[in-house]
Enzyme design. Sequence first.
Site, PDB file in Angstrom:
ATOM      1  N   TYR A   1      -8.751 -10.224   2.833  1.00 53.43           N
ATOM      2  CA  TYR A   1      -9.956  -9.500   3.282  1.00 53.43           C
ATOM      3  C   TYR A   1     -10.829  -9.025   2.129  1.00 53.43           C
ATOM      4  O   TYR A   1     -11.986  -8.669   2.316  1.00 53.43           O
ATOM      5  CB  TYR A   1      -9.589  -8.316   4.204  1.00 53.43           C
ATOM      6  CG  TYR A   1      -8.740  -7.242   3.573  1.00 53.43           C
ATOM      7  CD1 TYR A   1      -9.262  -6.337   2.652  1.00 53.43           C
ATOM      8  CD2 TYR A   1      -7.395  -7.130   3.901  1.00 53.43           C
ATOM      9  CE1 TYR A   1      -8.477  -5.356   2.079  1.00 53.43           C
ATOM     10  CE2 TYR A   1      -6.603  -6.154   3.336  1.00 53.43           C
ATOM     11  CZ  TYR A   1      -7.147  -5.271   2.423  1.00 53.43           C
ATOM     12  OH  TYR A   1      -6.358  -4.314   1.839  1.00 53.43           O
ATOM     13  N   GLU A   2     -10.258  -9.022   0.916  1.00 56.68           N
ATOM     14  CA  GLU A   2     -11.075  -8.618  -0.244  1.00 56.68           C
ATOM     15  C   GLU A   2     -12.061  -9.725  -0.631  1.00 56.68           C
ATOM     16  O   GLU A   2     -12.936  -9.499  -1.450  1.00 56.68           O
ATOM     17  CB  GLU A   2     -10.171  -8.296  -1.432  1.00 56.68           C
ATOM     18  CG  GLU A   2      -9.306  -7.067  -1.223  1.00 56.68           C
ATOM     19  CD  GLU A   2      -8.346  -6.850  -2.378  1.00 56.68           C
ATOM     20  OE1 GLU A   2      -8.765  -6.247  -3.380  1.00 56.68           O
ATOM     21  OE2 GLU A   2      -7.183  -7.302  -2.293  1.00 56.68           O
TER      22      GLU A   2
ATOM     23  N   ALA B   1       2.925  -2.212   4.196  1.00 57.24           N
ATOM     24  CA  ALA B   1       2.729  -1.205   5.237  1.00 57.24           C
ATOM     25  C   ALA B   1       2.232  -1.976   6.449  1.00 57.24           C
ATOM     26  O   ALA B   1       1.376  -2.850   6.306  1.00 57.24           O
ATOM     27  CB  ALA B   1       1.674  -0.210   4.786  1.00 57.24           C
TER      28      ALA B   1
ATOM     29  N   SER C   1       0.835  -1.209   0.000  1.00 57.29           N
ATOM     30  CA  SER C   1       0.000   0.000   0.000  1.00 57.29           C
ATOM     31  C   SER C   1       0.862   1.249   0.000  1.00 57.29           C
ATOM     32  O   SER C   1       1.761   1.374   0.838  1.00 57.29           O
ATOM     33  CB  SER C   1      -0.854   0.063   1.268  1.00 57.29           C
ATOM     34  OG  SER C   1      -1.652  -1.065   1.376  1.00 57.29           O
TER      35      SER C   1
ATOM     36  N   HIS D   1      -7.093   3.888   6.723  1.00 61.11           N
ATOM     37  CA  HIS D   1      -6.311   3.385   5.587  1.00 61.11           C
ATOM     38  C   HIS D   1      -5.560   4.537   4.907  1.00 61.11           C
ATOM     39  O   HIS D   1      -4.424   4.371   4.464  1.00 61.11           O
ATOM     40  CB  HIS D   1      -7.225   2.659   4.592  1.00 61.11           C
ATOM     41  CG  HIS D   1      -6.493   2.083   3.421  1.00 61.11           C
ATOM     42  ND1 HIS D   1      -5.544   1.095   3.541  1.00 61.11           N
ATOM     43  CD2 HIS D   1      -6.549   2.376   2.098  1.00 61.11           C
ATOM     44  CE1 HIS D   1      -5.060   0.796   2.355  1.00 61.11           C
ATOM     45  NE2 HIS D   1      -5.650   1.559   1.457  1.00 61.11           N
TER      46      HIS D   1
ATOM     47  N   HIS E   1      -5.547  -9.273  -1.378  1.00 60.26           N
ATOM     48  CA  HIS E   1      -5.620  -9.538   0.057  1.00 60.26           C
ATOM     49  C   HIS E   1      -6.770 -10.490   0.358  1.00 60.26           C
ATOM     50  O   HIS E   1      -7.814 -10.443  -0.287  1.00 60.26           O
ATOM     51  CB  HIS E   1      -5.877  -8.232   0.828  1.00 60.26           C
ATOM     52  CG  HIS E   1      -4.846  -7.180   0.613  1.00 60.26           C
ATOM     53  ND1 HIS E   1      -4.907  -6.304  -0.451  1.00 60.26           N
ATOM     54  CD2 HIS E   1      -3.733  -6.870   1.304  1.00 60.26           C
ATOM     55  CE1 HIS E   1      -3.869  -5.488  -0.386  1.00 60.26           C
ATOM     56  NE2 HIS E   1      -3.132  -5.807   0.667  1.00 60.26           N
TER      57      HIS E   1
ATOM     58  N   HIS F   1      -3.990   0.710  -4.754  1.00 60.81           N
ATOM     59  CA  HIS F   1      -3.367  -0.428  -5.439  1.00 60.81           C
ATOM     60  C   HIS F   1      -3.793  -0.362  -6.898  1.00 60.81           C
ATOM     61  O   HIS F   1      -4.980  -0.422  -7.199  1.00 60.81           O
ATOM     62  CB  HIS F   1      -3.880  -1.754  -4.866  1.00 60.81           C
ATOM     63  CG  HIS F   1      -3.468  -1.991  -3.460  1.00 60.81           C
ATOM     64  ND1 HIS F   1      -2.437  -2.821  -3.110  1.00 60.81           N
ATOM     65  CD2 HIS F   1      -3.947  -1.482  -2.317  1.00 60.81           C
ATOM     66  CE1 HIS F   1      -2.317  -2.801  -1.803  1.00 60.81           C
ATOM     67  NE2 HIS F   1      -3.221  -2.010  -1.298  1.00 60.81           N
TER      68      HIS F   1
ATOM     69  N   MET G   1      -1.750  -7.065   7.097  1.00 58.72           N
ATOM     70  CA  MET G   1      -2.786  -7.916   6.499  1.00 58.72           C
ATOM     71  C   MET G   1      -2.345  -8.612   5.212  1.00 58.72           C
ATOM     72  O   MET G   1      -3.186  -9.080   4.436  1.00 58.72           O
ATOM     73  CB  MET G   1      -4.028  -7.061   6.209  1.00 58.72           C
ATOM     74  CG  MET G   1      -4.552  -6.302   7.414  1.00 58.72           C
ATOM     75  SD  MET G   1      -5.893  -5.200   6.951  1.00 58.72           S
ATOM     76  CE  MET G   1      -5.984  -4.128   8.390  1.00 58.72           C
TER      77      MET G   1
HETATM   78  N1  HPA Z   1      -2.725  -3.427  11.727  1.00 62.23           N
HETATM   79  C1  HPA Z   1      -2.912  -4.286  10.723  1.00 62.23           C
HETATM   80  N2  HPA Z   1      -2.546  -4.013   9.492  1.00 62.23           N
HETATM   81  C2  HPA Z   1      -1.960  -2.847   9.238  1.00 62.23           C
HETATM   82  C3  HPA Z   1      -1.723  -1.917  10.244  1.00 62.23           C
HETATM   83  C4  HPA Z   1      -2.139  -2.220  11.565  1.00 62.23           C
HETATM   84  O1  HPA Z   1      -1.968  -1.436  12.515  1.00 62.23           O
HETATM   85  N3  HPA Z   1      -1.105  -0.850   9.675  1.00 62.23           N
HETATM   86  C5  HPA Z   1      -0.969  -1.140   8.363  1.00 62.23           C
HETATM   87  N4  HPA Z   1      -1.483  -2.345   8.096  1.00 62.23           N
END
Ligand code: HPA
Length: 273
Positions: free
Chosen positions: A86-87, A114, A31, A248, A84, A62, A212
């Site tokens: 979660y998508e 990230a 990201s 985000h 990901h 992205h 993630m």
């Molecule tokens: N938690 C989970 N995923 C992340 C975070 C976080 O604090 N920061 C960036 N991705």
Amino acid sequence: MSELLNEISKSVRFIRQKTSFGPEVAIVLGSGLGEVVSNLETETEIPYSEIPGFPVSTVKGHSGNLLIGMWNGKKVVAMSGRFHYYEGYSLQQVTFPIRVMKMLGAHTIFITNASGGLNPAIKVGELMVINDHIYLNGDHPLRGRNEEELGPRFPDQHAVYDKKLIEKALDVAEQHKIQLHQGVYVGVTGPTFETPAEYRYLRLIGGDAVGMSTVPEAMVANHMGMRIFCVSVITDEGNPLVPQKISHDDVVRAAREAGPKMMLLLSEMLQHV
Ligand code: HPA
């Protein structure tokens, strides 16, 4: 041939029709880190939506292109945008492009992300090279029938993250005055950020950063015997004593700001693969 092998070879054939370039190094951009490959002399750029077998990225920040070209003298294939869990994709879908990049010829993979800081010594905007991981997801990308042609049924994971590359990275960082930490990345599913109690728990079990992505990709790359080098940008602090609101957008902004450092580190690391 199994369904998976068949899908991989369809993707590889499609990409090879577009370019005869044989990449040695695969790169996954996290990201806000798309700019990291701005010095790549792109020979071929293919939107994921055109590649058979590739899912389509849905997350803001992205872009979703496979970039193939030269960077600092090395033949590189880069994923600008990743998939990901979660998508809603399966972990097999999330990791499919990793398999394709290996089959295109990449023996080494650089993965970036990230992540949230758990270790109070690591501050927002700093980089952390991943030296181990903990995966907190009941699902697994290697669940199901194993393809012996890709890797073993029970892959060893005692050294997923290449020690020589980590040592090189620490040297490179010192030479270029980049603060580079080392630590354990905890992979979670998201899409929620953690509660203060969860950050405390992740720190207690040995995590230095949480995110993630990355772990399914690294496990699949390890399954196929790739050399793996992963770096996180710490974009927020999961400090349970001083709970902070995160979005985000904050994550993407902090990652973008660290982009030039990440670019310099990866570019130099290409000399050592
Ligand atoms: N938690 C989970 N995923 C992340 C975070 C976080 O604090 N920061 C960036 N991705």
